[in-house]
Design a protein around this motif. Structure first.
Motif, PDB file in Angstrom:
ATOM      1  N   SER A  75       0.858  -1.181   0.000  1.00  0.00           N
ATOM      2  CA  SER A  75       0.000   0.000   0.000  1.00  0.00           C
ATOM      3  C   SER A  75       0.898   1.235   0.000  1.00  0.00           C
ATOM      4  N   ARG A  77       1.037   5.344  -0.186  1.00  0.00           N
ATOM      5  CA  ARG A  77       0.183   6.521  -0.001  1.00  0.00           C
ATOM      6  C   ARG A  77       0.666   7.753  -0.769  1.00  0.00           C
ATOM      7  N   ASN A  78       1.883   8.198  -0.436  1.00  0.00           N
ATOM      8  CA  ASN A  78       2.364   9.447  -1.039  1.00  0.00           C
ATOM      9  C   ASN A  78       3.521   9.169  -1.979  1.00  0.00           C
ATOM     10  N   MET A  79       3.487   9.815  -3.122  1.00  0.00           N
ATOM     11  CA  MET A  79       4.645   9.690  -3.994  1.00  0.00           C
ATOM     12  C   MET A  79       5.175  11.076  -4.317  1.00  0.00           C
ATOM     13  N   GLN A  80       4.288  11.936  -4.789  1.00  0.00           N
ATOM     14  CA  GLN A  80       4.727  13.281  -5.128  1.00  0.00           C
ATOM     15  C   GLN A  80       4.141  14.172  -4.045  1.00  0.00           C
ATOM     16  N   HIS A  85       3.374  23.467   3.246  1.00  0.00           N
ATOM     17  CA  HIS A  85       2.603  24.485   3.936  1.00  0.00           C
ATOM     18  C   HIS A  85       3.361  24.791   5.213  1.00  0.00           C
ATOM     19  N   GLY A 172      -9.492  -0.597  -3.428  1.00  0.00           N
ATOM     20  CA  GLY A 172      -8.823  -1.885  -3.469  1.00  0.00           C
ATOM     21  C   GLY A 172      -9.684  -3.104  -3.191  1.00  0.00           C
ATOM     22  N   GLU A 173     -10.865  -2.917  -2.602  1.00  0.00           N
ATOM     23  CA  GLU A 173     -11.620  -4.085  -2.129  1.00  0.00           C
ATOM     24  C   GLU A 173     -11.960  -5.079  -3.240  1.00  0.00           C
ATOM     25  N   GLU A 257     -11.201   8.807  -6.812  1.00  0.00           N
ATOM     26  CA  GLU A 257     -12.379   8.140  -6.223  1.00  0.00           C
ATOM     27  C   GLU A 257     -13.555   8.025  -7.193  1.00  0.00           C
TER      28      GLU A 257
HETATM   29  C1  B12 Z   1      -7.835  12.716   4.118  1.00  0.00           C
HETATM   30  C2  B12 Z   1      -6.492  13.013   3.472  1.00  0.00           C
HETATM   31  C3  B12 Z   1      -5.501  13.586   4.267  1.00  0.00           C
HETATM   32  C4  B12 Z   1      -5.691  13.866   5.759  1.00  0.00           C
HETATM   33  C5  B12 Z   1      -5.537  12.547   6.518  1.00  0.00           C
HETATM   34  C6  B12 Z   1      -6.257  12.532   7.842  1.00  0.00           C
HETATM   35  C7  B12 Z   1      -6.138  11.215   8.568  1.00  0.00           C
HETATM   36  N1  B12 Z   1      -5.900  11.267   9.849  1.00  0.00           N
HETATM   37  O1  B12 Z   1      -6.244  10.136   7.973  1.00  0.00           O
HETATM   38  C8  B12 Z   1      -4.545  14.899   6.032  1.00  0.00           C
HETATM   39  C9  B12 Z   1      -5.083  16.308   5.844  1.00  0.00           C
HETATM   40  C10 B12 Z   1      -3.849  14.825   7.380  1.00  0.00           C
HETATM   41  C11 B12 Z   1      -3.591  14.600   4.857  1.00  0.00           C
HETATM   42  C12 B12 Z   1      -2.265  14.951   4.859  1.00  0.00           C
HETATM   43  C13 B12 Z   1      -1.397  14.728   3.771  1.00  0.00           C
HETATM   44  N2  B12 Z   1      -1.733  14.288   2.541  1.00  0.00           N
HETATM   45 CO1  B12 Z   1      -3.491  13.622   2.130  1.00  0.00          CO
HETATM   46  N3  B12 Z   1      -5.140  13.003   1.501  1.00  0.00           N
HETATM   47  C14 B12 Z   1      -6.262  12.725   2.101  1.00  0.00           C
HETATM   48  C15 B12 Z   1      -7.284  12.149   1.097  1.00  0.00           C
HETATM   49  C16 B12 Z   1      -8.369  13.183   0.829  1.00  0.00           C
HETATM   50  C17 B12 Z   1      -7.937  10.830   1.529  1.00  0.00           C
HETATM   51  C18 B12 Z   1      -6.968   9.739   1.954  1.00  0.00           C
HETATM   52  C19 B12 Z   1      -7.694   8.647   2.697  1.00  0.00           C
HETATM   53  O2  B12 Z   1      -7.429   8.416   3.873  1.00  0.00           O
HETATM   54  N4  B12 Z   1      -8.651   7.999   2.056  1.00  0.00           N
HETATM   55  C20 B12 Z   1      -9.480   6.948   2.673  1.00  0.00           C
HETATM   56  C21 B12 Z   1      -8.822   5.571   2.607  1.00  0.00           C
HETATM   57  C22 B12 Z   1      -9.775   4.523   3.085  1.00  0.00           C
HETATM   58  O3  B12 Z   1      -8.549   5.299   1.271  1.00  0.00           O
HETATM   59  P1  B12 Z   1      -7.100   5.006   0.693  1.00  0.00           P
HETATM   60  O4  B12 Z   1      -6.047   5.171   1.700  1.00  0.00           O
HETATM   61  O5  B12 Z   1      -6.960   5.692  -0.599  1.00  0.00           O
HETATM   62  O6  B12 Z   1      -7.206   3.416   0.389  1.00  0.00           O
HETATM   63  C23 B12 Z   1      -8.000   2.929  -0.651  1.00  0.00           C
HETATM   64  C24 B12 Z   1      -7.243   2.779  -1.986  1.00  0.00           C
HETATM   65  O7  B12 Z   1      -6.177   3.688  -2.131  1.00  0.00           O
HETATM   66  C25 B12 Z   1      -6.828   1.361  -2.016  1.00  0.00           C
HETATM   67  N5  B12 Z   1      -5.625   0.898  -1.361  1.00  0.00           N
HETATM   68  C26 B12 Z   1      -4.886   1.396  -0.361  1.00  0.00           C
HETATM   69  N6  B12 Z   1      -3.891   0.557  -0.055  1.00  0.00           N
HETATM   70  C27 B12 Z   1      -3.995  -0.513  -0.859  1.00  0.00           C
HETATM   71  C28 B12 Z   1      -3.239  -1.665  -0.989  1.00  0.00           C
HETATM   72  C29 B12 Z   1      -3.604  -2.622  -1.935  1.00  0.00           C
HETATM   73  C30 B12 Z   1      -2.802  -3.839  -2.089  1.00  0.00           C
HETATM   74  C31 B12 Z   1      -4.725  -2.420  -2.786  1.00  0.00           C
HETATM   75  C32 B12 Z   1      -5.104  -3.402  -3.797  1.00  0.00           C
HETATM   76  C33 B12 Z   1      -5.467  -1.237  -2.666  1.00  0.00           C
HETATM   77  C34 B12 Z   1      -5.101  -0.315  -1.700  1.00  0.00           C
HETATM   78  O8  B12 Z   1      -7.907   0.723  -1.359  1.00  0.00           O
HETATM   79  C35 B12 Z   1      -8.339   1.510  -0.253  1.00  0.00           C
HETATM   80  C36 B12 Z   1      -9.792   1.283  -0.014  1.00  0.00           C
HETATM   81  O9  B12 Z   1     -10.508   1.291  -1.208  1.00  0.00           O
HETATM   82  C37 B12 Z   1      -6.381  11.890  -0.168  1.00  0.00           C
HETATM   83  C38 B12 Z   1      -7.042  12.186  -1.506  1.00  0.00           C
HETATM   84  C39 B12 Z   1      -8.024  11.128  -1.862  1.00  0.00           C
HETATM   85  N7  B12 Z   1      -9.188  11.530  -2.245  1.00  0.00           N
HETATM   86  O10 B12 Z   1      -7.733   9.950  -1.783  1.00  0.00           O
HETATM   87  C40 B12 Z   1      -5.175  12.816   0.066  1.00  0.00           C
HETATM   88  C41 B12 Z   1      -3.795  12.343  -0.402  1.00  0.00           C
HETATM   89  C42 B12 Z   1      -3.613  10.885  -0.050  1.00  0.00           C
HETATM   90  N8  B12 Z   1      -2.866  13.147   0.392  1.00  0.00           N
HETATM   91  C43 B12 Z   1      -1.786  13.463  -0.263  1.00  0.00           C
HETATM   92  C44 B12 Z   1      -0.704  14.195   0.296  1.00  0.00           C
HETATM   93  C45 B12 Z   1       0.412  14.576  -0.675  1.00  0.00           C
HETATM   94  C46 B12 Z   1      -0.691  14.542   1.652  1.00  0.00           C
HETATM   95  C47 B12 Z   1       0.421  15.311   2.380  1.00  0.00           C
HETATM   96  C48 B12 Z   1       1.842  14.910   2.027  1.00  0.00           C
HETATM   97  C49 B12 Z   1       0.159  16.805   2.128  1.00  0.00           C
HETATM   98  C50 B12 Z   1       1.242  17.702   2.693  1.00  0.00           C
HETATM   99  N9  B12 Z   1       2.000  18.298   1.832  1.00  0.00           N
HETATM  100  O11 B12 Z   1       1.362  17.791   3.883  1.00  0.00           O
HETATM  101  C51 B12 Z   1       0.077  15.002   3.867  1.00  0.00           C
HETATM  102  C52 B12 Z   1       0.829  13.758   4.312  1.00  0.00           C
HETATM  103  C53 B12 Z   1       0.245  13.004   5.435  1.00  0.00           C
HETATM  104  C54 B12 Z   1       1.053  11.770   5.798  1.00  0.00           C
HETATM  105  N10 B12 Z   1       1.309  11.618   7.071  1.00  0.00           N
HETATM  106  O12 B12 Z   1       1.469  10.986   4.985  1.00  0.00           O
HETATM  107  C55 B12 Z   1      -1.827  12.969  -1.698  1.00  0.00           C
HETATM  108  C56 B12 Z   1      -0.918  11.728  -1.920  1.00  0.00           C
HETATM  109  C57 B12 Z   1      -0.568  11.384  -3.360  1.00  0.00           C
HETATM  110  C58 B12 Z   1       0.626  12.065  -3.899  1.00  0.00           C
HETATM  111  N11 B12 Z   1       0.393  13.196  -4.574  1.00  0.00           N
HETATM  112  O13 B12 Z   1       1.707  11.604  -3.731  1.00  0.00           O
HETATM  113  C59 B12 Z   1      -3.361  12.695  -1.877  1.00  0.00           C
HETATM  114  C60 B12 Z   1      -3.733  11.614  -2.880  1.00  0.00           C
HETATM  115  C61 B12 Z   1      -3.988  14.045  -2.291  1.00  0.00           C
HETATM  116  C62 B12 Z   1      -3.449  14.610  -3.569  1.00  0.00           C
HETATM  117  N12 B12 Z   1      -2.681  15.626  -3.463  1.00  0.00           N
HETATM  118  O14 B12 Z   1      -3.715  14.203  -4.633  1.00  0.00           O
HETATM  119  N13 B12 Z   1      -4.238  13.944   3.846  1.00  0.00           N
END
Ligand code: B12
Ligand code: SF4
Length: 517
Positions: A75, A77-80, A85, A172-173, A257
């Motif tokens: 899994s 999460r962050n790449m770029q 801020h 991912g589900e 999404e």
């Molecule tokens: C909410 C959020 C935040 C919140 C998080 C709050 C919290 N306590 O969780 C806050 C505001 C703190 C935050 C901060 C940051 N974030 Co943010 N965040 C998000 C957001 C909106 C949702 C992420 C999330 O939790 N989704 C809910 C979970 C359930 O979903 P998920 O993790 O994506 O997992 C699903 C799939 O990805 C997949 N999946 C995940 N793992 C795996 C593994 C396998 C094997 C498979 C098959 C599928 C799978 O299945 C999951 C369920 O369907 C996304 C954008 C988005 N719409 O996705 C950006 C996002 C993840 N964030 C991003 C970034 C860059 C950051 C920061 C680095 C910003 C900064 N400069 O500070 C920080 C870093 C935080 C850290 N510690 O790493 C980027 C990352 C991508 C990239 N560009 O590299 C995103 C995509 C936004 C963007 N810019 O496009 N974030």
């Protein structure tokens, strides 16, 4: 329906790749869902974000050798992650490098930039090395890679992955279920690299029905991931819906999404919160939806969740990205009663910029919504303004108007409670703002969004002339004055920007009067 081939999966190891410590909600939802569908499969979660860097390789190796997984699911999460801020050192570095009046500070910033870029590069190389290590240890194991970073950069990721890897774009589900079921074609949007290194792309035909996402079974999750307890003091992510129908110019969330909003059952959402609260004493929840509250329909869904939190008398604080389009007094009251911790929202103080960025709301309505909050019993919740400063179309006048609107908010909520975040647009691939800036020649055609070139990376953080210099110097001046008694840096920066704009205005007036004379 894809064909089932005879490859029964018995064990899965999930590996959360390193990132800043943050609750690994995505991988937990996937593992919990797979367990509910296929309880006989043995699963474990290894979270490399909480393993010291020097030990990560060894820990991964031991876990793979001990579990002998049929599938290793990474899994990512962050790449770029360049969206710096005030809470991120990189902002200081970029500002100093380009705009510090002191040569020494510019040199120092250059040196820090080298180490930031090094880390950025090394993290990515290390992540691929973890996959290659797994492939070396277990040549037959299937590798799956998912997560938000992959959802944006899937095509790039798959090129660098070992053979026999599936890269899953988006949720991912369903994809993971088809992998553990041994189906010949993975469901969902995927890039599959076969044993010959050939890559096939499959498109998503339908979205996952979120009604199927019942409350996480934390008893099970803890049994496969005991380290979950390391996260419980901070905000825990809870998902209530997926998808966003808006198209704000800089945003990719609707691509990650999908555009269609799909909802979880509010009762299941609150069951999840209640079980986090009862089991671990968790009392800070971040609703990790692209937007917690956005369309009219999602507002009803939000209301049902808040009603349930209030009905069960849960003592929690919550937040999430909010839009205030459909806020009324009743909803504001419920938000406050259910434990709203802070208002986190995009903010810019002119309708022109709202329209240019196609944010899709009215500024006047947003300002009225703030007042509704105030009147509904607001106490001292923080108002966090994520400001796309100096976005395309920003002028001295729009900037000044934003400052004026922020002052109105200081007046409404108390200056100490309003936190203007100094944020710039990070240009992301496939967004309308990227297209615009390519057309304008600001970005070169064919540029690489994942480049390691610091000068291109800097351009991706959009803060162009002529306002870029004023904003950056104001930020640096505010940062230099920081001590434990000082103002919040965002507020101090906005004050200095205002002073600088006024200075320039008077010199422009003086010059034009002089030339007229
Ligand atoms: C909410 C959020 C935040 C919140 C998080 C709050 C919290 N306590 O969780 C806050 C505001 C703190 C935050 C901060 C940051 N974030 Co943010 N965040 C998000 C957001 C909106 C949702 C992420 C999330 O939790 N989704 C809910 C979970 C359930 O979903 P998920 O993790 O994506 O997992 C699903 C799939 O990805 C997949 N999946 C995940 N793992 C795996 C593994 C396998 C094997 C498979 C098959 C599928 C799978 O299945 C999951 C369920 O369907 C996304 C954008 C988005 N719409 O996705 C950006 C996002 C993840 N964030 C991003 C970034 C860059 C950051 C920061 C680095 C910003 C900064 N400069 O500070 C920080 C870093 C935080 C850290 N510690 O790493 C980027 C990352 C991508 C990239 N560009 O590299 C995103 C995509 C936004 C963007 N810019 O496009 N974030
Ligand atoms: S900024 Fe928010 S409302 Fe706009 S497209 Fe992104 S998630 Fe949707």
């Amino acid at each position: 329906m894809s064909e089932i081939i005879d490859k029964k999966v018995k064990t899965v190891l999930y590996v959360r790749l390193p990132c800043w410590k943050i609750y690994p909600g995505g991988v937990i939802y996937v593992a919990d869902y797979i367990h509910k569908q296929r309880p006989e499969i043995k699963q474990e979660i290894l979270d490399l974000a909480i393993v010291p860097r020097a030990e990560r390789k060894q820990v991964l190796k031991s876990r793979v050798l001990a579990l002998e997984p049929d599938v290793v699911a990474f899994s990512w999460r962050n790449m770029q992650s360049f969206g710096p801020h005030p809470e991120d050192d990189a902002l200081d570095v970029v500002m100093n490098f380009d705009h510090s009046p002191s040569l020494w500070r510019r040199i120092k910033a250059g040196i820090s930039a080298v180490s930031i870029i090094y880390e950025y590069t090394a993290n990515r190389v290390r992540n691929f090395a973890f996959m290659k290590l797994v492939r070396k240890l277990k040549p037959e194991t299937k590798i799956v890679v998912g997560g938000t970073a992959v959802s944006i950069f899937g095509k790039y990721v798959v090129k660098n992955c070992p053979k026999n890897t599936v890269v899953v774009v988006g949720e991912g589900e369903p994809a993971m279920l088809s992998v553990v079921n041994g189906e010949s074609t993975t469901i969902g949007e995927c890039y599959c690299k076969d044993n010959n290194g050939e890559i096939n792309y499959t498109n998503r035909t339908e979205n996952f029905d979120l009604e199927k996402l019942s409350a996480v079974d934390f008893g099970y999750v803890e049994s496969i991931f005991p380290e979950i307890t390391e996260y419980i003091d901070d905000f825990i992510g809870v998902h209530t819906k997926r998808g966003c129908p808006y198209q704000c110019h800089f945003c990719l969330y609707n691509k990650i999404e999908g555009r269609e909003q799909r909802y979880r059952d509010p009762i299941e959402v609150v069951n999840e919160i209640e079980s986090l609260n009862a089991r671990y004493g968790v009392n800070k929840i971040w609703f990790t939806d692209a937007q917690f509250c956005s369309t009219r329909r999602s507002t009803h869904h939000v209301e049902e969740i808040l009603d349930e939190i209030i009905r069960r008398k849960l003592k929690i604080q919550w937040t999430g990205y909010l839009r205030l389009n459909y806020l009324d007094a009743n909803l504001a009251r419920k938000m406050l009663d259910s434990g709203l911790a802070s208002l986190d929202l995009s903010f810019t103080g002119t309708q022109e910029i709202i329209n240019t960025l196609t944010l899709g709301y009215s500024l006047e309505q947003q300002m009225e919504a703030f007042q509704i909050f105030k009147d509904a019993g607001y106490t001292n919740q923080k108002v966090k303004l994520y400001m796309p400063l100096n976005a395309p179309g920003e002028t001295r006048l729009t900037l000044q108007k934003t400052i004026d609107r922020i002052k109105e908010l200081y007046h409404m909520f108390g200056r100490d409670n309003v936190l203007p975040f100094i944020f710039f647009i990070g240009i992301q691939p496939g967004t309308p703002v990227e297209k615009l800036l390519l057309k304008q020649g600001y970005l070169k055609k064919g540029y690489n969004p994942l480049t390691f070139n610091p000068f291109v990376i800097k351009r991706l953080l959009y803060n162009p002339k002529p306002l870029g210099g004023i904003i950056a110097r104001s930020y640096l001046e505010a940062a230099a004055a920081l001590d434990e008694n000082s103002e919040y840096i965002g507020r101090a920066t906005m004050d200095i920007i205002e002073r600088e704009l006024a200075k320039q205005d008077s010199s422009i007036t003086a010059t034009s009067e002089h030339s007229l004379g």
